[in-house]
Design a protein around this motif. Structure first.
Motif, mmCIF file in Angstrom:
data_model
loop_
_atom_site.group_PDB
_atom_site.id
_atom_site.type_symbol
_atom_site.label_atom_id
_atom_site.label_comp_id
_atom_site.label_asym_id
_atom_site.label_seq_id
_atom_site.Cartn_x
_atom_site.Cartn_y
_atom_site.Cartn_z
ATOM 1 N N VAL A 30 0.833 -1.203 0.000
ATOM 2 C CA VAL A 30 0.000 0.000 0.000
ATOM 3 C C VAL A 30 0.867 1.251 0.000
ATOM 4 O O VAL A 30 0.607 2.213 -0.728
ATOM 5 N N TRP A 31 1.935 1.250 0.792
ATOM 6 C CA TRP A 31 2.841 2.399 0.883
ATOM 7 C C TRP A 31 3.481 2.695 -0.479
ATOM 8 O O TRP A 31 3.472 3.830 -0.949
ATOM 9 N N TYR A 32 4.039 1.663 -1.121
ATOM 10 C CA TYR A 32 4.709 1.877 -2.398
ATOM 11 C C TYR A 32 3.730 2.240 -3.511
ATOM 12 O O TYR A 32 4.053 3.025 -4.400
ATOM 13 N N CYS A 33 2.559 1.679 -3.457
ATOM 14 C CA CYS A 33 1.540 2.026 -4.451
ATOM 15 C C CYS A 33 1.134 3.497 -4.301
ATOM 16 O O CYS A 33 0.995 4.222 -5.294
ATOM 17 N N ALA A 34 0.955 3.938 -3.071
ATOM 18 C CA ALA A 34 0.603 5.341 -2.833
ATOM 19 C C ALA A 34 1.729 6.268 -3.270
ATOM 20 O O ALA A 34 1.484 7.309 -3.895
ATOM 21 N N ALA A 35 2.971 5.893 -2.963
ATOM 22 C CA ALA A 35 4.116 6.719 -3.371
ATOM 23 C C ALA A 35 4.210 6.779 -4.894
ATOM 24 O O ALA A 35 4.497 7.831 -5.469
ATOM 25 N N TYR A 36 3.982 5.670 -5.556
ATOM 26 C CA TYR A 36 4.017 5.635 -7.023
ATOM 27 C C TYR A 36 2.928 6.517 -7.612
ATOM 28 O O TYR A 36 3.161 7.265 -8.561
ATOM 29 N N ASN A 37 1.718 6.427 -7.053
ATOM 30 C CA ASN A 37 0.618 7.249 -7.559
ATOM 31 C C ASN A 37 0.861 8.723 -7.318
ATOM 32 O O ASN A 37 0.527 9.557 -8.172
ATOM 33 N N ALA A 90 3.813 10.185 -7.075
ATOM 34 C CA ALA A 90 4.893 10.602 -7.958
ATOM 35 C C ALA A 90 4.374 10.803 -9.385
ATOM 36 O O ALA A 90 4.820 11.689 -10.095
ATOM 37 N N GLY A 91 3.423 9.990 -9.804
ATOM 38 C CA GLY A 91 2.859 10.111 -11.146
ATOM 39 C C GLY A 91 2.012 11.353 -11.307
ATOM 40 O O GLY A 91 1.961 11.946 -12.372
ATOM 41 N N GLU A 92 1.339 11.785 -10.236
ATOM 42 C CA GLU A 92 0.501 12.961 -10.321
ATOM 43 C C GLU A 92 1.308 14.249 -10.332
ATOM 44 O O GLU A 92 0.872 15.268 -10.857
ATOM 45 N N GLY A 93 2.504 14.214 -9.748
ATOM 46 C CA GLY A 93 3.321 15.414 -9.663
ATOM 47 C C GLY A 93 3.980 15.788 -10.973
ATOM 48 O O GLY A 93 4.368 16.929 -11.175
ATOM 49 N N SER A 94 4.133 14.860 -11.880
ATOM 50 C CA SER A 94 4.858 15.168 -13.120
ATOM 51 C C SER A 94 3.947 15.477 -14.274
ATOM 52 O O SER A 94 2.792 15.363 -14.291
#
Length: 60
Positions: A47-54, A56-60
């Motif tokens: 859950v932590w890595y999925c949230a971090a990935y999501n 990071a994707g929204e910021g770019s």
């Protein structure tokens, strides 16, 4: 937290089914606690890595 709880519920169900199929009954042993801790850590990390990935994707 709900996702980790659902992972935990799925693990307990899977473990019970496998034990029932292999041994004919659900076993209660001290390794259950170890398996639960490992599974909850895995679920939390997922859950932590999925949230971090999501995020990071929204910021770019």
């Amino acid at each position: 937290m709900l996702t980790v709880g659902l992972f935990f519920l799925a693990f307990n169900t899977l473990e019970a089914v496998v034990e029932a199929l292999l041994f004919g009954e659900r076993l209660e042993h001290w390794l259950d606690l170890l398996f639960m801790v490992i599974w909850m850590a895995y679920a939390g990390a997922t859950v932590w890595y999925c949230a971090a990935y999501n995020l990071a994707g929204e910021g770019s």
